[in-house]
Design a protein around this motif. Structure first.
Motif, PDB file in Angstrom:
ATOM      1  N   ASN A  42      53.397  40.713  42.114  1.00  0.00           N
ATOM      2  CA  ASN A  42      53.674  41.217  43.465  1.00  0.00           C
ATOM      3  C   ASN A  42      52.829  42.445  43.781  1.00  0.00           C
ATOM      4  O   ASN A  42      52.317  42.595  44.901  1.00  0.00           O
ATOM      5  N   SER A  43      52.663  43.333  42.783  1.00  0.00           N
ATOM      6  CA  SER A  43      51.812  44.518  42.990  1.00  0.00           C
ATOM      7  C   SER A  43      50.369  44.118  43.232  1.00  0.00           C
ATOM      8  O   SER A  43      49.661  44.765  44.016  1.00  0.00           O
ATOM      9  N   HIS A  44      49.920  43.062  42.557  1.00  0.00           N
ATOM     10  CA  HIS A  44      48.559  42.583  42.750  1.00  0.00           C
ATOM     11  C   HIS A  44      48.387  41.982  44.139  1.00  0.00           C
ATOM     12  O   HIS A  44      47.407  42.267  44.849  1.00  0.00           O
ATOM     13  N   ILE A  45      49.329  41.184  44.554  1.00  0.00           N
ATOM     14  CA  ILE A  45      49.230  40.526  45.863  1.00  0.00           C
ATOM     15  C   ILE A  45      49.227  41.551  46.993  1.00  0.00           C
ATOM     16  O   ILE A  45      48.500  41.400  47.986  1.00  0.00           O
ATOM     17  N   THR A  46      50.014  42.618  46.860  1.00  0.00           N
ATOM     18  CA  THR A  46      50.075  43.639  47.910  1.00  0.00           C
ATOM     19  C   THR A  46      48.917  44.622  47.857  1.00  0.00           C
ATOM     20  O   THR A  46      48.771  45.459  48.750  1.00  0.00           O
ATOM     21  N   GLY A  47      48.082  44.531  46.810  1.00  0.00           N
ATOM     22  CA  GLY A  47      46.915  45.395  46.712  1.00  0.00           C
ATOM     23  C   GLY A  47      47.148  46.691  45.980  1.00  0.00           C
ATOM     24  O   GLY A  47      46.248  47.547  45.935  1.00  0.00           O
ATOM     25  N   ASP A  48      48.331  46.872  45.390  1.00  0.00           N
ATOM     26  CA  ASP A  48      48.585  48.099  44.630  1.00  0.00           C
ATOM     27  C   ASP A  48      47.787  48.132  43.327  1.00  0.00           C
ATOM     28  O   ASP A  48      47.513  49.203  42.796  1.00  0.00           O
ATOM     29  N   VAL A  49      47.472  46.950  42.795  1.00  0.00           N
ATOM     30  CA  VAL A  49      46.601  46.870  41.629  1.00  0.00           C
ATOM     31  C   VAL A  49      45.476  45.888  41.932  1.00  0.00           C
ATOM     32  O   VAL A  49      45.597  45.039  42.823  1.00  0.00           O
ATOM     33  N   ASP A  50      44.394  46.015  41.198  1.00  0.00           N
ATOM     34  CA  ASP A  50      43.196  45.211  41.446  1.00  0.00           C
ATOM     35  C   ASP A  50      43.027  44.064  40.466  1.00  0.00           C
ATOM     36  O   ASP A  50      42.142  43.229  40.648  1.00  0.00           O
ATOM     37  N   ALA A  51      43.834  44.044  39.431  1.00  0.00           N
ATOM     38  CA  ALA A  51      43.780  42.956  38.448  1.00  0.00           C
ATOM     39  C   ALA A  51      45.074  42.963  37.668  1.00  0.00           C
ATOM     40  O   ALA A  51      45.702  44.017  37.482  1.00  0.00           O
ATOM     41  N   TYR A  52      45.477  41.782  37.230  1.00  0.00           N
ATOM     42  CA  TYR A  52      46.619  41.657  36.323  1.00  0.00           C
ATOM     43  C   TYR A  52      46.136  40.938  35.081  1.00  0.00           C
ATOM     44  O   TYR A  52      45.760  39.765  35.130  1.00  0.00           O
ATOM     45  N   ILE A  53      46.111  41.663  33.960  1.00  0.00           N
ATOM     46  CA  ILE A  53      45.627  41.143  32.700  1.00  0.00           C
ATOM     47  C   ILE A  53      46.802  41.103  31.736  1.00  0.00           C
ATOM     48  O   ILE A  53      47.343  42.136  31.341  1.00  0.00           O
TER      49      ILE A  53
END
Length: 541
Positions: free
Chosen positions: A259-270
């Motif tokens: 969810n943080s990735h989709i909203t733009g709070d993070v730039d990648a989820y690894i």
């Protein structure tokens, strides 16, 4: 005279980063006290923005927390990722068995492989300004000799006996016998600054100074929350990254990270081991913003048999029938959403891989499996297939295997237990068979083969002198071509015997990265490499 930043100067630089002065290399995140230690609170993207609005800070969500700052005592994938950004070793691994110069420009070894001479790179500085030379290499390797309990020492350097300074830019590393994994061990041994370590001891790490020669330097770590880095102005490697700051957030809950990735709070989820296939659907509708990257890995889910006398699996034909009854491809497709069927314990990303090797025992053939089982003395004795909660999709995988093998005459049930519980079972041999995942660091089978097979660490009670001899030779020989052939021969025996384990599948790891973010390398041995992270606006959709 080597230079060293005093604590006062270190505090001033940290303060400079926090208030965003243009004279500093990037904008720090979070609050940092005058000693460089972390304070509570969530890191925010405070990096200066470019003219197109793209922040100069990149934020990456990781599924795993870092728990150890000492670069010689951390063993997790995340530890390796951070150490790779902050430090350098004598040589650099490509994570598939190749090595290139790093802090050493060239090297040679004695004929018997017990003496290695390294010629060091000149003009290198640590992130505190201290000049790099042979004293730092001696300090690093002597530390491993003095404290063999350090993870890097115990995992790699059991035969390390000495390190000698030849001159300011030449060192010798001495062993009591040759080791086939010398280059891998050297690549995992990060060089620390001699003078700073003599003055600070382990406070160099635990007070979060972390002086290294890498492209990045540490700003702050808050346990369970974040780890921030900025560009190292002393780096000998040109760091042309668009970003001034890299901010890692530890987000253990997958749905929160996505969810943080989709909203733009993070730039990648690894995610360590990859994003679970059943979570990928959350990214539906973001295809123009986020790329899902599948990575073929050398991580293998293997099933190990208890082969002691009196066990059903003491009979090789029982093991072979069990293997042939497993519908590996359906499990890969329906449970994992991707992966490959291995032949034995080797994959195309590891030593010992033979693309021509085939085996009927790895071909799904329930009729042949049933016919073979009927020739054995197996008479429906109950068998428990075990795994632990840390194994991805363990329950679904075990249920599928149990259904497969029961259909041809086995009587199996499954159990998925806590990691400590399964570890206790493996340490005593109190199991029928179990499935766990293992990766081959650097594409080398040394750890897997030596630990699990030759040393029988998990008490399978399978003994094969020819197999053990091949593994022993591979652990000593320093010729990579010879070692590859030895492991190939060993793998052929493992495949033919279906013992002490069979490969179930090699994993495919899916990771998610926002378009435009480049330089994140997802290595086939499961490691994450971030040191070359960058931004390319032409890739933004």
């Amino acid at each position: 005279m080597k230079k060293r930043l005093t604590k006062v100067l270190c505090a001033l630089l940290t303060l400079c980063m926090l208030i965003g002065l243009t004279a500093c290399s990037g904008g720090g995140s979070g609050d940092t006290d005058s000693t460089g230690t972390g304070s509570a609170g969530e890191a925010e993207n405070t990096g200066e923005s470019s003219t197109d609005g793209r922040s100069k800070t990149v934020t990456i969500a990781l599924s795993e927390n870092i728990i150890e700052l000492d670069p010689h005592n951390g063993v997790t994938v995340i530890n390796g990722a951070f150490n790779d950004m902050l430090f350098n070793a004598l040589v650099r691994a490509d994570h598939e068995g190749g090595y290139t110069p790093d802090l050493a420009t060239e090297w040679e070894t004695s004929e018997d492989g017990t003496e290695w001479t390294f010629h060091l790179r000149e003009g290198v500085q640590f992130s505190n300004g201290e000049e790099f030379n042979a004293d730092d290499v001696v300090c690093t390797y002597q530390r491993l000799i003095d404290d063999p309990t350090l993870a890097v020492a115990s995992n790699n350097w059991g035969h390390l006996t000495g390190v000698e300074k030849v001159d300011d830019y030449t060192v010798k590393i001495l062993l009591d016998q040759s080791i086939g994994t010398f280059m891998l061990a050297a690549a995992q041994t990060y060089i620390i600054p001699n003078e700073a370590f003599e003055e600070m001891g382990t406070s160099l790490f635990y007070d979060q100074y972390m002086y290294g020669t890498g492209k990045w330097k540490m700003v702050e770590w808050v346990d369970g929350q974040y780890f921030n880095m900025v560009k190292n102005e002393y780096s000998w490697e040109e760091n042309t990254s668009y970003f001034d700051e890299v901010n890692f957030r530890f987000v253990l809950e997958a749905s929160t990270a996505i969810n943080s990735h989709i909203t733009g709070d993070v730039d990648a989820y690894i995610a360590s081991g990859g994003i679970s296939a059943d979570m990928l659907s959350m990214y539906a509708g973001t295809e123009d913003q986020i790329e899902i990257i599948p990575v073929e890995t050398s991580t293998i889910d293997y099933l190990q048999f208890q082969c002691e006398e009196g066990s059903p699996f003491a009979d090789p034909d029982v093991r072979r029938a069990f293997s042939m009854a497993i519908d590996r491809q359906t499990i890969i497709d329906s449970v994992f959403g991707g992966g490959e069927i291995p032949i034995g314990i080797a994959s195309e990303h590891t030593m010992g891989y033979d693309p021509e090797l085939t085996s009927d025992y790895y071909t799904y053939d329930p009729e042949a499996a049933k016919a073979l089982l009927e020739t054995t003395s197996y008479n429906g004795e109950p068998i428990v297939i075990s795994s632990n909660v840390a194994t991805t999709n363990a329950e679904a995988m075990l249920l599928a295997i149990s259904e497969n093998v029961n259909a041809i005459g086995f009587n199996t049930s499954i159990e998925v237990v806590e990691g400590a519980t399964l570890l206790e079972k493996r340490s005593t041999g109190d199991y029928d068979c179990f499935i766990v995942a293992a990766m081959s660091t650097g594409g080398d089978l040394f750890s897997f083969a030596t630990f699990r097979i030759q040393n029988d660490a998990h008490h399978s009670n399978y003994v094969n002198d020819e197999l053990n001899s091949l593994i022993e030779q591979a652990s000593i020989d320093t010729d990579e071509t010879v070692r590859d052939d030895l492991y190939r021969q060993a793998n052929e025996i493992i495949v033919e015997e279906c013992a002490p384990m069979i490969g179930v599948l090699t994993l495919e790891a899916n990771e998610a990265i926002t378009y435009g973010i480049t330089g994140i390398e997802l290595a086939s041995d499961g490691f994450f490499l971030f040191k070359d992270i960058d931004y390319d606006p032409s890739l933004v959709k």
